[in-house]
Design a protein around this motif. Structure first.
Motif, PDB file in Angstrom:
ATOM      1  N   LYS A  96      56.979 -55.070  18.585  1.00  0.00           N
ATOM      2  CA  LYS A  96      56.000 -54.339  19.368  1.00  0.00           C
ATOM      3  C   LYS A  96      56.706 -53.484  20.403  1.00  0.00           C
ATOM      4  N   ILE A  97      56.015 -52.433  20.814  1.00  0.00           N
ATOM      5  CA  ILE A  97      56.482 -51.564  21.884  1.00  0.00           C
ATOM      6  C   ILE A  97      55.571 -51.850  23.068  1.00  0.00           C
ATOM      7  N   VAL A  98      56.159 -52.166  24.212  1.00  0.00           N
ATOM      8  CA  VAL A  98      55.370 -52.519  25.388  1.00  0.00           C
ATOM      9  C   VAL A  98      55.746 -51.649  26.578  1.00  0.00           C
ATOM     10  N   LEU A  99      54.785 -51.472  27.461  1.00  0.00           N
ATOM     11  CA  LEU A  99      54.993 -50.797  28.733  1.00  0.00           C
ATOM     12  C   LEU A  99      54.973 -51.856  29.820  1.00  0.00           C
ATOM     13  N   ILE A 100      55.943 -51.798  30.722  1.00  0.00           N
ATOM     14  CA  ILE A 100      55.947 -52.654  31.903  1.00  0.00           C
ATOM     15  C   ILE A 100      55.705 -51.741  33.092  1.00  0.00           C
ATOM     16  N   SER A 101      54.558 -51.928  33.744  1.00  0.00           N
ATOM     17  CA  SER A 101      54.191 -51.087  34.874  1.00  0.00           C
ATOM     18  C   SER A 101      54.911 -51.565  36.141  1.00  0.00           C
ATOM     19  N   PRO A 102      54.840 -50.800  37.232  1.00  0.00           N
ATOM     20  CA  PRO A 102      55.560 -51.179  38.457  1.00  0.00           C
ATOM     21  C   PRO A 102      55.211 -52.567  38.990  1.00  0.00           C
ATOM     22  N   ASP A 103      53.991 -53.054  38.733  1.00  0.00           N
ATOM     23  CA  ASP A 103      53.612 -54.395  39.193  1.00  0.00           C
ATOM     24  C   ASP A 103      53.956 -55.479  38.167  1.00  0.00           C
ATOM     25  N   ASN A 104      54.772 -55.131  37.164  1.00  0.00           N
ATOM     26  CA  ASN A 104      55.234 -56.032  36.098  1.00  0.00           C
ATOM     27  C   ASN A 104      54.135 -56.475  35.128  1.00  0.00           C
ATOM     28  N   THR A 105      53.060 -55.712  35.053  1.00  0.00           N
ATOM     29  CA  THR A 105      52.045 -55.958  34.033  1.00  0.00           C
ATOM     30  C   THR A 105      52.588 -55.446  32.697  1.00  0.00           C
ATOM     31  N   VAL A 106      52.437 -56.258  31.657  1.00  0.00           N
ATOM     32  CA  VAL A 106      52.906 -55.889  30.322  1.00  0.00           C
ATOM     33  C   VAL A 106      51.708 -55.427  29.485  1.00  0.00           C
ATOM     34  N   VAL A 107      51.805 -54.209  28.948  1.00  0.00           N
ATOM     35  CA  VAL A 107      50.755 -53.648  28.101  1.00  0.00           C
ATOM     36  C   VAL A 107      51.360 -53.377  26.724  1.00  0.00           C
ATOM     37  N   THR A 108      50.800 -53.996  25.690  1.00  0.00           N
ATOM     38  CA  THR A 108      51.264 -53.727  24.333  1.00  0.00           C
ATOM     39  C   THR A 108      50.716 -52.373  23.899  1.00  0.00           C
ATOM     40  N   LEU A 109      51.630 -51.452  23.585  1.00  0.00           N
ATOM     41  CA  LEU A 109      51.244 -50.111  23.169  1.00  0.00           C
ATOM     42  C   LEU A 109      50.994 -50.044  21.668  1.00  0.00           C
ATOM     43  N   VAL A 110      51.833 -50.732  20.901  1.00  0.00           N
ATOM     44  CA  VAL A 110      51.671 -50.795  19.447  1.00  0.00           C
ATOM     45  C   VAL A 110      52.428 -52.024  18.954  1.00  0.00           C
ATOM     46  N   GLU A 111      51.900 -52.648  17.890  1.00  0.00           N
ATOM     47  CA  GLU A 111      52.532 -53.833  17.310  1.00  0.00           C
ATOM     48  C   GLU A 111      52.444 -53.745  15.802  1.00  0.00           C
ATOM     49  N   ASN A 112      53.560 -54.009  15.135  1.00  0.00           N
ATOM     50  CA  ASN A 112      53.599 -54.043  13.677  1.00  0.00           C
ATOM     51  C   ASN A 112      54.263 -55.328  13.228  1.00  0.00           C
ATOM     52  N   THR A 113      53.836 -55.817  12.082  1.00  0.00           N
ATOM     53  CA  THR A 113      54.397 -57.049  11.546  1.00  0.00           C
ATOM     54  C   THR A 113      55.082 -56.775  10.218  1.00  0.00           C
ATOM     55  N   ASN A 114      55.580 -57.842   9.637  1.00  0.00           N
ATOM     56  CA  ASN A 114      56.324 -57.817   8.385  1.00  0.00           C
ATOM     57  C   ASN A 114      55.781 -56.794   7.383  1.00  0.00           C
ATOM     58  N   LYS A 115      56.656 -55.941   6.935  1.00  0.00           N
ATOM     59  CA  LYS A 115      56.382 -54.942   5.897  1.00  0.00           C
ATOM     60  C   LYS A 115      55.356 -53.892   6.301  1.00  0.00           C
ATOM     61  N   ALA A 116      55.236 -53.633   7.613  1.00  0.00           N
ATOM     62  CA  ALA A 116      54.371 -52.555   8.083  1.00  0.00           C
ATOM     63  C   ALA A 116      55.235 -51.302   8.172  1.00  0.00           C
ATOM     64  N   THR A 117      55.116 -50.442   7.197  1.00  0.00           N
ATOM     65  CA  THR A 117      55.949 -49.236   7.187  1.00  0.00           C
ATOM     66  C   THR A 117      55.101 -48.014   7.512  1.00  0.00           C
ATOM     67  N   MET A 118      55.674 -47.176   8.331  1.00  0.00           N
ATOM     68  CA  MET A 118      55.026 -45.924   8.706  1.00  0.00           C
ATOM     69  C   MET A 118      55.998 -44.799   8.413  1.00  0.00           C
ATOM     70  N   ASN A 119      55.567 -43.837   7.668  1.00  0.00           N
ATOM     71  CA  ASN A 119      56.417 -42.687   7.389  1.00  0.00           C
ATOM     72  C   ASN A 119      55.934 -41.449   8.127  1.00  0.00           C
ATOM     73  N   GLU A 120      54.728 -41.540   8.693  1.00  0.00           N
ATOM     74  CA  GLU A 120      54.162 -40.409   9.405  1.00  0.00           C
ATOM     75  C   GLU A 120      54.177 -40.691  10.899  1.00  0.00           C
ATOM     76  N   THR A 121      54.340 -39.632  11.681  1.00  0.00           N
ATOM     77  CA  THR A 121      54.275 -39.767  13.129  1.00  0.00           C
ATOM     78  C   THR A 121      52.811 -39.856  13.545  1.00  0.00           C
ATOM     79  N   THR A 122      52.514 -40.817  14.393  1.00  0.00           N
ATOM     80  CA  THR A 122      51.199 -40.943  15.010  1.00  0.00           C
ATOM     81  C   THR A 122      51.440 -41.010  16.515  1.00  0.00           C
TER      82      THR A 122
END
Length: 168
Positions: A96-122
């Motif tokens: 997963k790609i996460v953002l950590i804000s200045p107050d240390n809050t973690v926000v999951t921006l996107v998450e992929n699991t086993n065999k999740a392939t993306m060939n296109e930019t989103t």
């Protein structure tokens, strides 16, 4: 008798190494669901087969990751939303790609699991807050990751530059 002792010694050494490497991977995998460790200013990860490239505004990488590593930082003067084009493919494990804000809050921006392939930019929207913001990549089970991010603001850095450390 010496031969028998040698075989026992080699067998015990292999067992100890296997146990230690197994414990290390388990510790790194626990980070995936632990926002307090993800939000830490320190990165904790196991990384292999790493190839990272940074161009102005672009981060591209291919690696196997367990744990979390910072790839982007941005000191913002105000609250803004950034639209971020990306690709995240995971051949095994989960990531997963996460953002950590200045107050240390973690926000999951996107998450992929086993065999999740993306060939296109989103894209996803990053809710930037005033202060120091960070983006980390978090992997579990030696996630085999291909990633590409496009962000004009802030600074990209390679995970490879950091020293591996174990969690406390």
């Amino acid at each position: 008798m010496t031969s028998k002792k040698r075989i026992i010694f080699i067998t015990m050494t292999i067992m100890i190494i296997s146990l230690l490497s197994g414990c290390s991977n388990k510790a790194m995998n626990k980070i995936y669901d632990d926002n307090s460790k993800i939000a830490s200013a320190y990165d904790t990860f196991g990384l292999s087969h790493s190839k990272e490239t940074i161009e102005p505004g672009i981060y591209k990488a291919r690696f196997k990751l367990s744990g979390s590593g910072t790839i982007w930082t941005y000191e913002s003067d105000s609250d803004i939303d950034l639209k971020v084009p990306y690709i995240l493919s995971v051949k095994s494990g989960k990531a997963k790609i996460v953002l950590i804000s200045p107050d240390n809050t973690v926000v999951t921006l996107v998450e992929n699991t086993n065999k999740a392939t993306m060939n296109e930019t989103t894209s996803f929207t990053v809710p930037i807050k005033k202060g120091n913001n960070r983006i980390k990549i978090v992997g579990c089970e030696k996630a085999d990751i291909d990633i590409e991010l496009h962000i004009e603001q802030g600074t990209f850095k390679e995970i490879n530059e950091k020293i591996d450390s174990l969690p406390n």
